[in-house]
Design an enzyme around this catalytic site. Structure first.
Site, PDB file in Angstrom:
ATOM      1  N   THR A  95       0.698  -1.518  -0.015  1.00  0.00           N
ATOM      2  CA  THR A  95      -0.367  -0.165   0.098  1.00  0.00           C
ATOM      3  C   THR A  95       1.232   1.888  -0.039  1.00  0.00           C
ATOM      4  O   THR A  95       1.681   1.465   0.796  1.00  0.00           O
ATOM      5  CB  THR A  95      -0.678  -0.251   1.590  1.00  0.00           C
ATOM      6  OG1 THR A  95      -1.469  -1.209   1.362  1.00  0.00           O
ATOM      7  CG2 THR A  95      -2.304   0.913   1.541  1.00  0.00           C
ATOM      8  N   LEU A 133      -6.846  -8.143   1.211  1.00  0.00           N
ATOM      9  CA  LEU A 133      -7.528  -9.772   1.644  1.00  0.00           C
ATOM     10  C   LEU A 133      -6.930  -8.859   3.369  1.00  0.00           C
ATOM     11  O   LEU A 133      -6.201  -7.656   3.940  1.00  0.00           O
ATOM     12  CB  LEU A 133      -6.726 -10.500   1.266  1.00  0.00           C
ATOM     13  CG  LEU A 133      -4.589 -10.173   1.476  1.00  0.00           C
ATOM     14  CD1 LEU A 133      -4.311 -10.694   3.323  1.00  0.00           C
ATOM     15  CD2 LEU A 133      -3.948 -11.701   1.225  1.00  0.00           C
ATOM     16  N   ARG A 134      -8.182 -10.153   3.972  1.00  0.00           N
ATOM     17  CA  ARG A 134      -7.898  -9.831   5.776  1.00  0.00           C
ATOM     18  C   ARG A 134      -7.378 -10.887   6.425  1.00  0.00           C
ATOM     19  O   ARG A 134      -7.276 -12.315   5.594  1.00  0.00           O
ATOM     20  CB  ARG A 134      -9.388  -9.980   6.105  1.00  0.00           C
ATOM     21  CG  ARG A 134     -10.389  -9.164   5.442  1.00  0.00           C
ATOM     22  CD  ARG A 134     -12.069  -9.271   6.445  1.00  0.00           C
ATOM     23  NE  ARG A 134     -11.831 -10.732   5.733  1.00  0.00           N
ATOM     24  CZ  ARG A 134     -13.258 -11.259   5.393  1.00  0.00           C
ATOM     25  NH1 ARG A 134     -14.006 -11.610   6.435  1.00  0.00           N
ATOM     26  NH2 ARG A 134     -13.154 -12.552   4.453  1.00  0.00           N
ATOM     27  N   LYS A 202      -7.254   1.051  -3.043  1.00  0.00           N
ATOM     28  CA  LYS A 202      -6.902   0.536  -2.014  1.00  0.00           C
ATOM     29  C   LYS A 202      -6.924   2.149  -0.671  1.00  0.00           C
ATOM     30  O   LYS A 202      -7.846   0.956   0.642  1.00  0.00           O
ATOM     31  CB  LYS A 202      -5.390   0.237  -1.886  1.00  0.00           C
ATOM     32  CG  LYS A 202      -4.763  -0.001  -0.807  1.00  0.00           C
ATOM     33  CD  LYS A 202      -5.493  -1.574  -0.649  1.00  0.00           C
ATOM     34  CE  LYS A 202      -4.665  -1.575   1.147  1.00  0.00           C
ATOM     35  NZ  LYS A 202      -5.322  -3.212   1.381  1.00  0.00           N
ATOM     36  N   LEU A 248     -20.120  -3.260  11.239  1.00  0.00           N
ATOM     37  CA  LEU A 248     -20.907  -2.678  12.309  1.00  0.00           C
ATOM     38  C   LEU A 248     -20.521  -3.401  13.379  1.00  0.00           C
ATOM     39  O   LEU A 248     -22.196  -3.719  13.855  1.00  0.00           O
ATOM     40  CB  LEU A 248     -22.097  -2.316  11.999  1.00  0.00           C
ATOM     41  CG  LEU A 248     -22.557  -1.985  10.329  1.00  0.00           C
ATOM     42  CD1 LEU A 248     -23.675  -1.906   9.784  1.00  0.00           C
ATOM     43  CD2 LEU A 248     -21.933  -0.406  10.734  1.00  0.00           C
ATOM     44  N   ALA A 250     -19.517  -3.011  16.707  1.00  0.00           N
ATOM     45  CA  ALA A 250     -19.087  -2.792  18.173  1.00  0.00           C
ATOM     46  C   ALA A 250     -18.129  -2.556  18.721  1.00  0.00           C
ATOM     47  O   ALA A 250     -18.392  -4.224  19.673  1.00  0.00           O
ATOM     48  CB  ALA A 250     -20.210  -1.248  18.578  1.00  0.00           C
ATOM     49  N   CYS A 258      -3.347  -1.925   9.171  1.00  0.00           N
ATOM     50  CA  CYS A 258      -3.884  -1.231   7.321  1.00  0.00           C
ATOM     51  C   CYS A 258      -4.673  -0.086   8.880  1.00  0.00           C
ATOM     52  O   CYS A 258      -4.190   1.099   7.503  1.00  0.00           O
ATOM     53  CB  CYS A 258      -4.802  -2.576   7.204  1.00  0.00           C
ATOM     54  SG  CYS A 258      -3.238  -3.369   6.203  1.00  0.00           S
ATOM     55  N   LYS A 318      -7.084  -8.568  16.144  1.00  0.00           N
ATOM     56  CA  LYS A 318      -7.825  -9.928  15.837  1.00  0.00           C
ATOM     57  C   LYS A 318      -8.068 -11.214  15.405  1.00  0.00           C
ATOM     58  O   LYS A 318      -6.509 -11.663  16.207  1.00  0.00           O
ATOM     59  CB  LYS A 318      -9.132  -9.288  15.014  1.00  0.00           C
ATOM     60  CG  LYS A 318      -7.778  -9.037  13.362  1.00  0.00           C
ATOM     61  CD  LYS A 318      -9.072  -9.641  11.969  1.00  0.00           C
ATOM     62  CE  LYS A 318      -7.383 -10.560  11.205  1.00  0.00           C
ATOM     63  NZ  LYS A 318      -9.378 -10.473   9.663  1.00  0.00           N
TER      64      LYS A 318
END
Ligand code: UDX
Length: 439
Positions: A95, A133-134, A202, A248, A250, A258, A318
């Site tokens: 990026t 991609l995640r 991006k 969405l 919370a 990123c 995450k």
């Protein structure tokens, strides 16, 4: 296919089939790809015969918020020095700010000239092919993407990349056993643009996702005040096809490199052109404020944080990754430590990495029992699925205070309250009560 990296240890490990970080299926994929894939530290072993060269190096934030392009520069120069006789497309996957395609092309040309004298005319084209991609779903997102975007000025570059991506675009490949093709997966749109637009797509995609999350977090603050349930609100909003239900959720907000890095980079780009981007500024402010919000919720329940032991569940930014960059959990841990608490941290995957890389004075727990024993509260900071299946009923007796602050609205609050816990989430009504003796 040949992978190049300057890190000798990493290359040696990859050649032995050992990934340098945790990503589901990466090890299996290295085995599957072995016949066609090797790794080296030497550009000259990889570049001369390549038709397509992807630059996929890190672009970390520099102090002014803009991305640090040192690694991009080194890669482009390495490629230029080793460029072969055939037509080669150099593709930017990292990026990079708008305009970097031209920068990369200039660097490749200059390095080529230094070594070979003349211009690499006719045999070099540069393209931008942004990555969407995640982490934790990297293979799924690569094999089954929503779209493939290619920005280039040279028609041949676009054709080479269309051909390269064809099995994915047409979904004509045989899926690996661990990655079945999703039902209703159709052909993948191939979007071709100019270089600058691809580069901005991006940033735009990441910034939009980041502000979608910040928006729901802002609304969650209001939901807390008015007694609404943000999960219901998100469902009701997300059913509108124009908005959509995803991103969405919370909670503690976004982390990893990123979203924080790309929103900072956009702001830096704006400053360069004398443009303010107030929506993005606000999205960042809301996001980083979510950590204080969780610390304040704990404070409101416990009355003081000084000397309290907080069990922090999840340290990765995450689930399904051991990536700690800009992890909201670590930022929260830092806040809690500064407010005088002891933090006992658990993570199903990231602990070894935390021990190596994180300087915070954390205590570590390997098991649910170690994590919760005599703690004054539990904070869920990363939504690892295993936390849902912990034996919460049995664990309750280990806690000094049976308080759960769910920073991801992830656990079953009703079930926990029925077991005698006080359950506090983000933008949702709290459940259960603590007795005076417990606090
Ligand atoms: C993101 C983009 O999704 C991906 O397209 C891009 O290529 C790289 O950046 P990634 O950072 O791996 O991917 O993870 P993502 O699943 O997007 O989550 C980012 C952060 O947002 C995590 O900290 C996650 O916990 C948080 N998040 C996500 C929320 O707080 N709420 C949500 O609803 C979704």
């Amino acid at each position: 296919m040949v992978g190049v990296d300057v890190d000798e240890e990493k290359v040696a490990a990859l050649n032995r089939g050992k990934p340098p970080f945790f990503e589901p299926h990466l090890e299996e994929m290295l085995v599957l790809a072995r016949p066609n894939l090797s790794f080296t530290t030497r550009y000259e072993e990889a570049i001369p015969q390549a038709q397509v060269v992807f630059i996929a190096v890190g672009t970390p934030s520099s102090p002014d918020g803009g991305p640090d392009l040192t690694q991009v520069k080194q890669a482009a120069e390495g490629i230029g020095r080793s460029l072969g006789e055939e037509f080669t497309v150099v593709v930017n996957k990292s990026t990079v700010p708008v305009g970097s395609g031209n920068y990369v092309e200039a660097l490749v040309r200059r390095a080529f000239q230094e070594v070979h004298g003349g211009e690499p005319d006719g045999r070099l084209a540069v393209a931008s092919n942004p990555e969407f991609l995640r982490e934790g779903q990297a293979f799924h997102d690569s094999f089954y993407p929503d779209r493939v975007v290619v920005g280039a000025e040279d028609r041949r570059a676009i054709e080479v990349l269309r051909e390269l991506y064809e099995p994915i675009l047409e979904q004509s490949f045989t899926p690996p056993p661990f990655l079945p093709r999703p039902e209703r997966m159709g052909a993948v749109p191939f979007l071709t643009t100019d270089l600058a637009s691809a580069e901005l797509i991006k940033y735009g995609a990441n910034a939009f996702l980041a502000l979608k999350i910040s928006f729901i977090n802002e609304l969650a603050r209001l939901a807390d005040r008015v007694g609404a349930d943000i999960r219901e609100v998100a469902r009701g909003i997300g059913l509108d096809h124009r908005i959509g239900p995803r991103f969405l959720q919370a909670g503690l907000g976004w982390g990893e490199s990123c979203f924080p890095k790309d929103t900072a980079a956009l702001l830096a780009m704006g400053r360069e052109y004398g443009l303010s981007l107030p929506i993005l500024e606000a999205a960042r402010e809301v996001n980083f404020g979510q950590r204080d919000l969780i610390a304040d919720k704990l404070l409101a329940e416990l009355k003081t944080l000084k000397g309290k032991t907080i069990a922090l569940l999840g340290l990765a930014f995450k689930p399904h990754t051991d990536d700690l960059r800009e992890s909201p959990a670590l930022a929260l841990a830092d806040l809690l430590l500064k407010r005088g608490a002891f933090v006992r941290a658990h993570d199903p995957v990231a602990l070894p990495r935390v021990r190596r890389e994180v300087a915070l004075p954390l205590e570590y727990a390997e098991t649910p029992e170690e994590a919760l024993r005599r703690a004054d509260a539990v904070v869920l900071s990363t939504d690892w699925p295993e936390y849902r299946t912990w034996p919460w009923e049995r664990l309750r007796g280990l806690l000094r205070v049976p308080l759960v602050v769910d920073g991801r609205n992830f656990l079953d609050g009703k079930a926990l309250a029925a077991m005698g816990y006080r359950y506090v989430g983000v933008g949702i009504p709290a459940l259960g009560i603590l007795s005076k003796a417990e606090v």
